[in-house]
Design a protein around this motif. Structure first.
Motif, PDB file in Angstrom:
ATOM      1  N   ASP A   1      -6.808   0.141   3.742  1.00 34.31           N
ATOM      2  CA  ASP A   1      -5.930   0.388   2.594  1.00 34.31           C
ATOM      3  C   ASP A   1      -6.681   1.129   1.492  1.00 34.31           C
ATOM      4  OD1 ASP A   1      -3.981  -0.888   3.992  1.00 34.31           O
ATOM      5  OD2 ASP A   1      -3.768  -2.593   2.628  1.00 34.31           O
TER       6      ASP A   1
ATOM      7  N   THR B   1       0.834  -1.212   0.000  1.00 37.64           N
ATOM      8  CA  THR B   1       0.000   0.000   0.000  1.00 37.64           C
ATOM      9  C   THR B   1       0.865   1.256   0.000  1.00 37.64           C
ATOM     10  OG1 THR B   1      -1.607  -1.272   1.275  1.00 37.64           O
ATOM     11  CG2 THR B   1      -2.018   1.078   1.065  1.00 37.64           C
TER      12      THR B   1
ATOM     13  N   GLU C   1      -4.315  -4.865  -5.422  1.00 35.97           N
ATOM     14  CA  GLU C   1      -3.522  -5.248  -4.240  1.00 35.97           C
ATOM     15  C   GLU C   1      -4.154  -6.501  -3.659  1.00 35.97           C
ATOM     16  OE1 GLU C   1      -2.451  -2.312  -1.181  1.00 35.97           O
ATOM     17  OE2 GLU C   1      -2.143  -3.939   0.250  1.00 35.97           O
TER      18      GLU C   1
HETATM   19 MG   LIG Z   1      -1.827  -3.123   2.195  1.00 35.20          MG
END
Ligand SMILES: [Mg+2]
Ligand SMILES: Nc1nc2c(ncn2[C@@H]2O[C@H](COP(=O)(O)OP(=O)(O)O)[C@@H](O)[C@H]2O)c(=O)[nH]1
Length: 218
Positions: A72, A44, A117
């Motif tokens: 996040d 992140t 992610e």
């Molecule tokens: Mg993360």
């Protein structure tokens, strides 16, 4: 407001849906990256810095995969990314159907780049194709140089390793050679870029890697 999607059990085969995701992304000319690592490697933080560097020249979307929380997603949305959160409800990886749902919540025609992610885990995400063009992993130097041989499937499935937190190498008494050698033993074709998301060192190489891959026409 952050949109939250709950991952549902689906019957379709993961790979078929991943191929459909890939087709959708190609049709919309969106270059996409599946970013994987252990928890805390710096995914992140790398993303935050990347968004700061590349927006507004590029329009960027982020799909955030987490077991729980929108923390996040809030971090990257604050940096100007079109953001969708997938909460896996306990599962240790994203899968293609979950990403297919998230793609519906994004304005793909407006995007140049999509970063997914994945859930922080060096094992589970490996077996689940999502349809992204590239798989990239982050290995932070604090995890130790022995991780490639301990988690070979992850290292073999990715084309690029961002070796992060290089600012800590002097504290750890390690050098980059140790990481490069271990990675090459498991995947000699893997490209390695040392970075520090904290200081910014090496990050320009990562942005250039993204630009080059985008220019290659995906
Ligand atoms: Mg993360
Ligand atoms: N020293 C140092 N810390 C970093 C670096 N990148 C991330 N961190 C820290 O590592 C922790 C985990 O980072 P995060 O981006 O949340 O990792 P993620 O779980 O992979 O998304 C945070 O405390 C970050 O501030 C770096 O390059 N150097």
């Amino acid at each position: 407001m952050i949109k939250v999607r709950l991952m549902q059990k689906v019957m379709e085969s993961n790979d078929a849906v991943a191929a459909e995701n890939a087709r959708k992304l190609r049709d919309a000319a969106v270059f996409s990256v599946d970013m994987m690592s252990a928890p805390g490697s710096g995914k992140t933080t790398i993303l935050e810095r990347t968004l700061d560097a590349l927006i507004p020249a590029l329009t960027i979307g982020v799909i955030q995969g987490d077991v729980d929380t929108t923390r996040d997603a809030e971090r990257v949305q604050a940096r100007g990314a079109q953001t969708v959160q997938i909460n896996t409800g306990g599962a240790c990886h994203l899968d293609a159907p979950a990403v297919a749902g998230a793609l519906e919540d994004l304005d793909l025609d407006a995007l140049d780049l999509l970063v997914i992610e994945n859930v922080g885990n060096l094992i589970c995400p490996t077996g689940f194709a999502l349809g992204a063009h590239e798989r990239v992993m982050v290995l932070s130097v604090t995890e130790g140089a022995d991780k490639p041989e301990k988690y070979p499937a992850m290292f073999r499935s990715c084309s690029l390793a961002l070796v992060n937190k290089t600012d800590l190498l002097p504290v750890l008494g390690l050098d980059l050679e140790a990481f490069a050698e271990e990675i090459a033993r498991v995947n000699p074709d893997m490209q390695i870029l040392p970075v520090s998301a904290l200081t910014g060192e090496g990050m320009e190489d990562w942005y250039q890697w993204l630009r080059d891959r985008m220019a290659e026409g995906q």
